[in-house]
Design a protein around this motif. Structure first.
Motif, PDB file in Angstrom:
ATOM      1  N   ALA A 118      34.007  38.047  30.410  1.00  0.00           N
ATOM      2  CA  ALA A 118      34.568  37.963  29.032  1.00  0.00           C
ATOM      3  C   ALA A 118      35.951  36.972  29.002  1.00  0.00           C
ATOM      4  O   ALA A 118      36.031  36.174  28.276  1.00  0.00           O
ATOM      5  CB  ALA A 118      34.914  39.212  28.598  1.00  0.00           C
ATOM      6  N   HIS A 119      36.772  37.147  29.863  1.00  0.00           N
ATOM      7  CA  HIS A 119      37.994  36.260  29.823  1.00  0.00           C
ATOM      8  C   HIS A 119      37.749  34.755  30.178  1.00  0.00           C
ATOM      9  O   HIS A 119      38.357  34.046  29.498  1.00  0.00           O
ATOM     10  CB  HIS A 119      38.990  37.067  30.802  1.00  0.00           C
ATOM     11  N   ALA A 120      36.944  34.708  31.185  1.00  0.00           N
ATOM     12  CA  ALA A 120      36.733  33.356  31.386  1.00  0.00           C
ATOM     13  C   ALA A 120      36.048  32.435  30.354  1.00  0.00           C
ATOM     14  O   ALA A 120      36.339  31.528  29.978  1.00  0.00           O
ATOM     15  CB  ALA A 120      35.748  33.075  32.634  1.00  0.00           C
ATOM     16  N   ARG A 121      35.073  33.105  29.555  1.00  0.00           N
ATOM     17  CA  ARG A 121      34.387  32.760  28.595  1.00  0.00           C
ATOM     18  C   ARG A 121      35.258  32.595  27.229  1.00  0.00           C
ATOM     19  O   ARG A 121      35.364  31.754  26.426  1.00  0.00           O
ATOM     20  CB  ARG A 121      33.253  33.629  28.137  1.00  0.00           C
ATOM     21  N   GLN A 122      36.281  33.471  27.025  1.00  0.00           N
ATOM     22  CA  GLN A 122      37.231  33.349  26.253  1.00  0.00           C
ATOM     23  C   GLN A 122      38.141  31.903  26.485  1.00  0.00           C
ATOM     24  O   GLN A 122      38.461  31.425  25.420  1.00  0.00           O
ATOM     25  CB  GLN A 122      38.078  34.559  25.883  1.00  0.00           C
ATOM     26  N   ALA A 123      38.546  31.866  27.398  1.00  0.00           N
ATOM     27  CA  ALA A 123      39.181  30.713  28.011  1.00  0.00           C
ATOM     28  C   ALA A 123      38.587  29.419  27.730  1.00  0.00           C
ATOM     29  O   ALA A 123      39.179  28.452  26.953  1.00  0.00           O
ATOM     30  CB  ALA A 123      39.646  30.838  29.359  1.00  0.00           C
ATOM     31  N   ALA A 124      37.370  29.509  28.016  1.00  0.00           N
ATOM     32  CA  ALA A 124      36.399  28.200  27.766  1.00  0.00           C
ATOM     33  C   ALA A 124      36.460  27.989  26.357  1.00  0.00           C
ATOM     34  O   ALA A 124      36.589  26.801  25.748  1.00  0.00           O
ATOM     35  CB  ALA A 124      35.001  28.304  28.455  1.00  0.00           C
ATOM     36  N   SER A 125      36.250  29.072  25.631  1.00  0.00           N
ATOM     37  CA  SER A 125      36.042  28.936  23.953  1.00  0.00           C
ATOM     38  C   SER A 125      37.399  28.450  23.336  1.00  0.00           C
ATOM     39  O   SER A 125      37.284  27.751  22.499  1.00  0.00           O
ATOM     40  CB  SER A 125      35.734  30.324  23.475  1.00  0.00           C
ATOM     41  N   ALA A 126      38.554  28.848  23.816  1.00  0.00           N
ATOM     42  CA  ALA A 126      39.753  28.576  23.283  1.00  0.00           C
ATOM     43  C   ALA A 126      40.016  27.088  23.531  1.00  0.00           C
ATOM     44  O   ALA A 126      40.384  26.333  22.482  1.00  0.00           O
ATOM     45  CB  ALA A 126      40.974  29.373  23.912  1.00  0.00           C
ATOM     46  N   VAL A 127      39.631  26.651  24.801  1.00  0.00           N
ATOM     47  CA  VAL A 127      39.819  25.094  25.029  1.00  0.00           C
ATOM     48  C   VAL A 127      38.730  24.229  23.979  1.00  0.00           C
ATOM     49  O   VAL A 127      39.400  23.243  23.549  1.00  0.00           O
ATOM     50  CB  VAL A 127      39.660  24.855  26.416  1.00  0.00           C
ATOM     51  N   GLU A 128      37.573  24.773  23.978  1.00  0.00           N
ATOM     52  CA  GLU A 128      36.533  24.107  22.963  1.00  0.00           C
ATOM     53  C   GLU A 128      37.090  23.884  21.602  1.00  0.00           C
ATOM     54  O   GLU A 128      37.082  22.991  20.862  1.00  0.00           O
ATOM     55  CB  GLU A 128      35.359  24.778  23.119  1.00  0.00           C
TER      56      GLU A 128
END
Length: 394
Positions: A118-128
């Protein structure tokens, strides 16, 4: 050959979207308690105060800034863990990336080992999302235009009453107020203690609220608290209440979804906000749900959310974006017709607190929300620190 004015504009925008620096700025914590100015019928029925500083991600928050040439893209708020993953794993690989080329983002260099969860996916989402914000500000056009064109300048909102107590004596008045305020519909919680009390107790509690809602659409959210047998017993009651959709009757990762769906009963099953990985998204879409609830801030970003929204439409189901990243949800909805995204979620007691992080908070008017700013994904975040928490530069 002389370049056309349009080509020159695009070239100038592209020059500004190459990322030179990545920063994080600390934001003020989410305020405790209910938002100021909450309408009296809602405040009276508020049985659950928003978590506010009690949760770490609300207490310590950051804004991610991607700095181009003379323009920046932003995404906020993100929790401390997510901001640290951006710093450790993603920031160095973003240097030199052109934010106007979203398909290249997946191939950037990563410097850490965080790839899933979840946290890794949120980080990738924030960057995108920050890349879309940067590209939009550099080009001077809305994010919906970059997504293919603005279909709707405004989008209906449905009211999430998850901060209200359905058993409170004032809940009936709150349900009537929501319908009168012009919301597309209203969603009420099914607390675990109410589920354990059995279907008859659920009918006694929700029946008056359904009646007070009148012609307005009525939904429920079990927050993943049902066991499979509980959910199966609840379906006939929810059908009698003419529930438009029942959200997360089962935990998101449960393998019982297909059995629940096979029961039928005429109640549409909804989920998706917690499906952060691509394989789980496709499993839910193809095997488990009738209503899709993507969250652009958790699912991988706007491009991924648009893709799964289109897949859902091809499978004959509507998408109702989860409300955690309202501005991203509005951009997504603004680029889609009403059959694909009928409405977005507005959390009655939590969203006004979330919006305090922006210089120009979103406001619901007659049940409608603007699909986004003229440029940028969201208004600029409010930062109070004189220096960034961390910086990664070329």
């Amino acid at each position: 050959m002389t370049a056309s004015p349009l080509s020159a504009t695009r070239a100038a925008a592209a020059a500004g979207t190459v990322i030179r620096t990545v920063r994080a700025w600390q934001l003020p914590p989410q305020p405790a308690g209910l938002p100021h100015g909450l309408p009296e019928p809602l405040a009276a029925a508020a049985g659950v105060r928003p978590a506010g500083p009690a949760r770490a991600e609300h207490r310590t928050r950051f804004a991610i800034e991607l700095v181009g040439d003379g323009v920046s893209g932003w995404q906020a708020p993100v929790g401390e863990t997510v901001a640290q993953i951006v710093a450790d794993d993603l920031a160095a690989g973003l240097i030199g990336h052109d934010a106007a080329e979203p398909r290249r983002l997946a191939y950037r260099r990563q410097t850490g080992r965080h790839r899933s969860g979840a946290h890794a996916r949120q980080a990738a989402s924030a960057v995108e999302l920050a890349c879309w914000d940067l590209a939009s500000r550099a080009a001077g056009v809305s994010v919906t235009s970059l997504l293919g064109g603005t279909i709707r300048p405004s989008v209906p909102a449905y009211a999430s009453a998850l901060g209200l107590d359905p058993a409170h004596p004032a809940a009936r008045e709150a349900a009537a107020w929501i319908t009168g305020a012009g919301f597309w519909g209203q969603k009420w919680p099914l607390p675990q203690q109410l589920i354990l009390a059995g279907p008859k107790a659920v009918a006694r509690t929700l029946g008056p609220l359904r009646e007070a809602a009148g012609e307005g659409r009525f939904m429920v959210d079990a927050l993943g608290c049902c066991r499979l047998d509980d959910a199966m017993r609840l379906l006939p009651v929810l059908a009698d209440l003419e529930v438009a959709f029942a959200e997360e009757l089962l935990p998101p990762g449960s393998w019982g979804w297909h059995r629940l769906r096979a029961v039928g009963a005429g109640v549409a099953l909804a989920a998706g906000e917690h499906a952060v990985d691509a394989t789980e998204q496709i499993r839910l879409l193809t095997e488990s749900v009738d209503v899709w609830q993507v969250d652009p801030g958790w699912s991988g970003g706007l491009a991924r959310s648009l893709h799964t929204t289109e897949v859902a439409a091809d499978l004959g189901m509507a998408t109702f974006p989860h409300g955690d990243r309202l501005w991203a949800a509005l951009a997504l909805a603004g680029a889609c017709c009403r059959d694909k995204i009928p409405a977005v979620e507005w959390h009655l007691t939590l969203e006004p607190l979330r919006q305090q992080v922006f210089t120009e908070p979103a406001v619901v008017q007659a049940g409608m929300l603007a699909s986004g700013p003229a440029s940028g994904l969201a208004p600029l975040p409010v930062t109070t620190t004189p220096l960034p928490a961390w910086t990664v530069a070329s």
